[in-house]
Design a protein around this motif. Sequence first.
Motif, PDB file in Angstrom:
ATOM      1  N   ALA A  69     -39.511 133.247  32.666  1.00  0.00           N
ATOM      2  CA  ALA A  69     -38.329 132.863  33.455  1.00  0.00           C
ATOM      3  C   ALA A  69     -38.405 131.386  33.833  1.00  0.00           C
ATOM      4  CB  ALA A  69     -38.239 133.727  34.713  1.00  0.00           C
ATOM      5  N   GLY A  70     -39.594 130.924  34.164  1.00  0.00           N
ATOM      6  CA  GLY A  70     -39.772 129.518  34.493  1.00  0.00           C
ATOM      7  C   GLY A  70     -39.482 128.613  33.304  1.00  0.00           C
ATOM      8  N   GLN A  71     -39.872 129.050  32.117  1.00  0.00           N
ATOM      9  CA  GLN A  71     -39.587 128.258  30.915  1.00  0.00           C
ATOM     10  C   GLN A  71     -38.082 128.137  30.675  1.00  0.00           C
ATOM     11  OE1 GLN A  71     -42.179 129.501  27.463  1.00  0.00           O
ATOM     12  NE2 GLN A  71     -43.302 130.547  29.085  1.00  0.00           N
ATOM     13  N   ARG A  72     -37.350 129.210  30.953  1.00  0.00           N
ATOM     14  CA  ARG A  72     -35.885 129.140  30.795  1.00  0.00           C
ATOM     15  C   ARG A  72     -35.287 128.143  31.785  1.00  0.00           C
ATOM     16  NH1 ARG A  72     -36.706 134.780  30.038  1.00  0.00           N
ATOM     17  NH2 ARG A  72     -36.177 135.240  32.218  1.00  0.00           N
ATOM     18  N   ALA A  73     -35.790 128.171  33.022  1.00  0.00           N
ATOM     19  CA  ALA A  73     -35.279 127.228  34.024  1.00  0.00           C
ATOM     20  C   ALA A  73     -35.633 125.790  33.669  1.00  0.00           C
ATOM     21  CB  ALA A  73     -35.844 127.584  35.405  1.00  0.00           C
ATOM     22  N   ALA A  74     -36.790 125.608  33.035  1.00  0.00           N
ATOM     23  CA  ALA A  74     -37.278 124.262  32.734  1.00  0.00           C
ATOM     24  C   ALA A  74     -36.535 123.594  31.586  1.00  0.00           C
ATOM     25  CB  ALA A  74     -38.772 124.310  32.425  1.00  0.00           C
ATOM     26  N   ARG A  75     -35.788 124.357  30.803  1.00  0.00           N
ATOM     27  CA  ARG A  75     -35.124 123.762  29.640  1.00  0.00           C
ATOM     28  C   ARG A  75     -34.198 122.622  30.021  1.00  0.00           C
ATOM     29  NH1 ARG A  75     -33.765 129.651  27.046  1.00  0.00           N
ATOM     30  NH2 ARG A  75     -35.884 130.103  26.287  1.00  0.00           N
ATOM     31  N   SER A  76     -33.530 122.748  31.168  1.00  0.00           N
ATOM     32  CA  SER A  76     -32.589 121.707  31.564  1.00  0.00           C
ATOM     33  C   SER A  76     -33.280 120.535  32.255  1.00  0.00           C
ATOM     34  CB  SER A  76     -31.522 122.289  32.498  1.00  0.00           C
ATOM     35  OG  SER A  76     -32.116 122.765  33.696  1.00  0.00           O
ATOM     36  N   VAL A  77     -34.582 120.660  32.532  1.00  0.00           N
ATOM     37  CA  VAL A  77     -35.306 119.586  33.203  1.00  0.00           C
ATOM     38  C   VAL A  77     -35.701 118.500  32.209  1.00  0.00           C
ATOM     39  CG1 VAL A  77     -37.332 119.021  34.617  1.00  0.00           C
ATOM     40  CG2 VAL A  77     -36.128 121.187  34.972  1.00  0.00           C
ATOM     41  N   GLY A  78     -36.035 118.916  30.986  1.00  0.00           N
ATOM     42  CA  GLY A  78     -36.387 117.948  29.952  1.00  0.00           C
ATOM     43  C   GLY A  78     -37.805 117.435  30.011  1.00  0.00           C
ATOM     44  N   SER A  79     -38.709 118.174  30.658  1.00  0.00           N
ATOM     45  CA  SER A  79     -40.110 117.770  30.773  1.00  0.00           C
ATOM     46  C   SER A  79     -40.981 118.662  29.895  1.00  0.00           C
ATOM     47  CB  SER A  79     -40.578 117.868  32.234  1.00  0.00           C
ATOM     48  OG  SER A  79     -41.988 117.772  32.319  1.00  0.00           O
ATOM     49  N   ALA A  80     -41.556 118.062  28.840  1.00  0.00           N
ATOM     50  CA  ALA A  80     -42.438 118.837  27.970  1.00  0.00           C
ATOM     51  C   ALA A  80     -43.679 119.301  28.725  1.00  0.00           C
ATOM     52  CB  ALA A  80     -42.838 117.994  26.760  1.00  0.00           C
ATOM     53  N   ARG A 140     -32.292 128.689  43.996  1.00  0.00           N
ATOM     54  CA  ARG A 140     -31.080 129.349  43.504  1.00  0.00           C
ATOM     55  C   ARG A 140     -29.860 128.926  44.323  1.00  0.00           C
ATOM     56  NH1 ARG A 140     -32.759 134.194  40.814  1.00  0.00           N
ATOM     57  NH2 ARG A 140     -34.021 133.488  39.051  1.00  0.00           N
ATOM     58  N   VAL A 141     -30.030 128.831  45.642  1.00  0.00           N
ATOM     59  CA  VAL A 141     -28.911 128.446  46.507  1.00  0.00           C
ATOM     60  C   VAL A 141     -28.429 127.034  46.182  1.00  0.00           C
ATOM     61  CG1 VAL A 141     -28.315 127.819  48.890  1.00  0.00           C
ATOM     62  CG2 VAL A 141     -29.437 129.998  48.424  1.00  0.00           C
ATOM     63  N   SER A 142     -29.367 126.130  45.919  1.00  0.00           N
ATOM     64  CA  SER A 142     -29.004 124.729  45.695  1.00  0.00           C
ATOM     65  C   SER A 142     -28.797 124.379  44.226  1.00  0.00           C
ATOM     66  CB  SER A 142     -30.091 123.812  46.286  1.00  0.00           C
ATOM     67  OG  SER A 142     -31.348 124.094  45.696  1.00  0.00           O
ATOM     68  N   GLY A 143     -29.040 125.349  43.331  1.00  0.00           N
ATOM     69  CA  GLY A 143     -28.869 125.080  41.908  1.00  0.00           C
ATOM     70  C   GLY A 143     -29.862 124.065  41.372  1.00  0.00           C
ATOM     71  N   ASP A 144     -31.083 124.100  41.883  1.00  0.00           N
ATOM     72  CA  ASP A 144     -32.116 123.132  41.519  1.00  0.00           C
ATOM     73  C   ASP A 144     -33.030 123.749  40.463  1.00  0.00           C
ATOM     74  OD1 ASP A 144     -34.337 121.420  41.413  1.00  0.00           O
ATOM     75  OD2 ASP A 144     -34.118 120.845  43.516  1.00  0.00           O
ATOM     76  N   ALA A 145     -32.821 123.404  39.197  1.00  0.00           N
ATOM     77  CA  ALA A 145     -33.583 124.010  38.105  1.00  0.00           C
ATOM     78  C   ALA A 145     -35.060 123.622  38.158  1.00  0.00           C
ATOM     79  CB  ALA A 145     -32.982 123.600  36.768  1.00  0.00           C
ATOM     80  N   ALA A 146     -35.339 122.372  38.529  1.00  0.00           N
ATOM     81  CA  ALA A 146     -36.734 121.929  38.590  1.00  0.00           C
ATOM     82  C   ALA A 146     -37.509 122.702  39.658  1.00  0.00           C
ATOM     83  CB  ALA A 146     -36.797 120.429  38.874  1.00  0.00           C
ATOM     84  N   LEU A 147     -36.895 122.908  40.803  1.00  0.00           N
ATOM     85  CA  LEU A 147     -37.533 123.676  41.869  1.00  0.00           C
ATOM     86  C   LEU A 147     -37.704 125.131  41.449  1.00  0.00           C
ATOM     87  CD1 LEU A 147     -38.597 123.942  44.765  1.00  0.00           C
ATOM     88  CD2 LEU A 147     -36.229 124.222  45.537  1.00  0.00           C
ATOM     89  N   GLU A 148     -36.712 125.680  40.773  1.00  0.00           N
ATOM     90  CA  GLU A 148     -36.810 127.062  40.302  1.00  0.00           C
ATOM     91  C   GLU A 148     -37.974 127.217  39.325  1.00  0.00           C
ATOM     92  OE1 GLU A 148     -34.107 130.401  37.910  1.00  0.00           O
ATOM     93  OE2 GLU A 148     -33.156 128.654  38.825  1.00  0.00           O
ATOM     94  N   ALA A 149     -38.112 126.261  38.404  1.00  0.00           N
ATOM     95  CA  ALA A 149     -39.211 126.331  37.441  1.00  0.00           C
ATOM     96  C   ALA A 149     -40.559 126.250  38.149  1.00  0.00           C
ATOM     97  CB  ALA A 149     -39.079 125.193  36.433  1.00  0.00           C
ATOM     98  N   HIS A 150     -40.658 125.389  39.165  1.00  0.00           N
ATOM     99  CA  HIS A 150     -41.896 125.255  39.929  1.00  0.00           C
ATOM    100  C   HIS A 150     -42.229 126.558  40.659  1.00  0.00           C
ATOM    101  CE1 HIS A 150     -44.382 122.605  42.937  1.00  0.00           C
ATOM    102  NE2 HIS A 150     -45.125 123.448  42.245  1.00  0.00           N
ATOM    103  N   ALA A 151     -41.221 127.167  41.273  1.00  0.00           N
ATOM    104  CA  ALA A 151     -41.451 128.426  41.998  1.00  0.00           C
ATOM    105  C   ALA A 151     -41.923 129.521  41.047  1.00  0.00           C
ATOM    106  CB  ALA A 151     -40.167 128.848  42.711  1.00  0.00           C
ATOM    107  N   PHE A 152     -41.317 129.605  39.878  1.00  0.00           N
ATOM    108  CA  PHE A 152     -41.736 130.614  38.898  1.00  0.00           C
ATOM    109  C   PHE A 152     -43.141 130.316  38.373  1.00  0.00           C
ATOM    110  CE2 PHE A 152     -37.212 132.040  37.996  1.00  0.00           C
ATOM    111  CZ  PHE A 152     -37.452 133.365  38.346  1.00  0.00           C
TER     112      PHE A 152
END
Length: 436
Positions: free
Chosen positions: A266-277, A232-244
């Motif tokens: 919540a992880g699925q929402r974060a993953a949307r911007s990652v683009g990894s099916a 959250r601090v670094s704005g890293d969506a991929a890391l957020e999805a992994h943590a969730f």
Amino acid sequence: MVTSPNESFRRLRGQQSPAEFAALVRRAAREIGETVACDARYIGRVEAGEIRCPNYAYERVFLHMFPGRTLSDLGFSPRESVRGRGPNRFAPVPALPSPAPPSSEESDVLRRAFISGGSATVAAATLGFTLPRRPGAHRRAGEAEADAVEAAVRQIRLLDDRHGADGLHRRAAEPLRTAYALLDAGTTRQSTADRLHAGAGELAISVGWLAHDSRRFGEARSHYAEALATARVSGDAALEAHAFCNTAFLARDAGRPREAVRAAQAGQRAARSVGSARLSCLLTLREAAGWAGLGDRPGCEEALGRAHTLFGRGTSDADPEWMSFFGEAELEALEAGCWSSLGEFGRAARHARRASNLQDPHFARNVALYTAQLADDLARAGVPDEAAAAGEQVLDLLPQVQSSRVAAMLSSTAVALLPHQRSPRVAGFLSRHSAL
């Protein structure tokens, strides 16, 4: 320094081989809820006098095995007489060697290096990498330190794939502290800061997973939360999805299925911007497991359908590096877990068998895990002889795999098979399991 053999400890081993005695130590540890990765090599080091005082985990186990005796009775020196002494005190100590337990002297070196060193010195001491010297009183982290953190993450994952988490998670905590110390020290460039944030977050997840797989759920939850905060601090969506993703997995294992559903969504929402099916697929499977834990079959089936659709889209360059384990075998295993939670053990066993057959032998821990899942599902599906055969395959893998998760599943299978112990195949498995 010349060491003297520990004759007292050698006498306690009696006629048992070092490997047999190590197995008894591991069993005693489980009896008191402790985790040690004891093997014949460790017993040999103790008897040779190389380990003059065991670490606290081993102390608790040994005193449990030999009630009424002190460490002195077991041939060890007082802790205060060995800590911080000896000629190897400042020798380089790798953070992640083979999963043999560290002695108290080794742990002390790591702690002191972390407390007193600058960023480059600390990383070299705890991550096991040689880092360049930084001029000036205030050392900032650079590309070399970021490289070291990323390499530590890969090293932990590699060791976990090959050997399992037990005996590894305590060692891995020290590089994690170092990674966050490097962040606190500051960086020379924003790109380096971004890499360190991502690396520290992934390291927190890796250490959390080691605790998770070792059944230390409270510790794992803390590490996953730390990774989420870093994301959250670094704005890293991929890391957020992994943590969730890992938080959802932990919630399911800890008996909180509704939390598993929420974290996975919540992880699925974060993953949307990652683009990894594939990332979205894994998170959807975590959601399915949560619905299964709630006994919601329609919700589980709907999520499984979405997961299969996402999996069918294949891999892409956007897939995170940490997902190298996620293929068809893991898909089958996670679906097996869903059907098992819903009480459909025959269907679960079919998926677990596919998972076991599909898994790359390189991932020894996962081979053991999928086969243990198969054994348990077969036992509960009323196929005791096949369950025992699968259980024996897992027993064959245990010398190279140390995972509390696998051990717990195998113990569950043994209990389920007790009513069938008149079967020679079942009796053979139960005898081998009891011996461990």
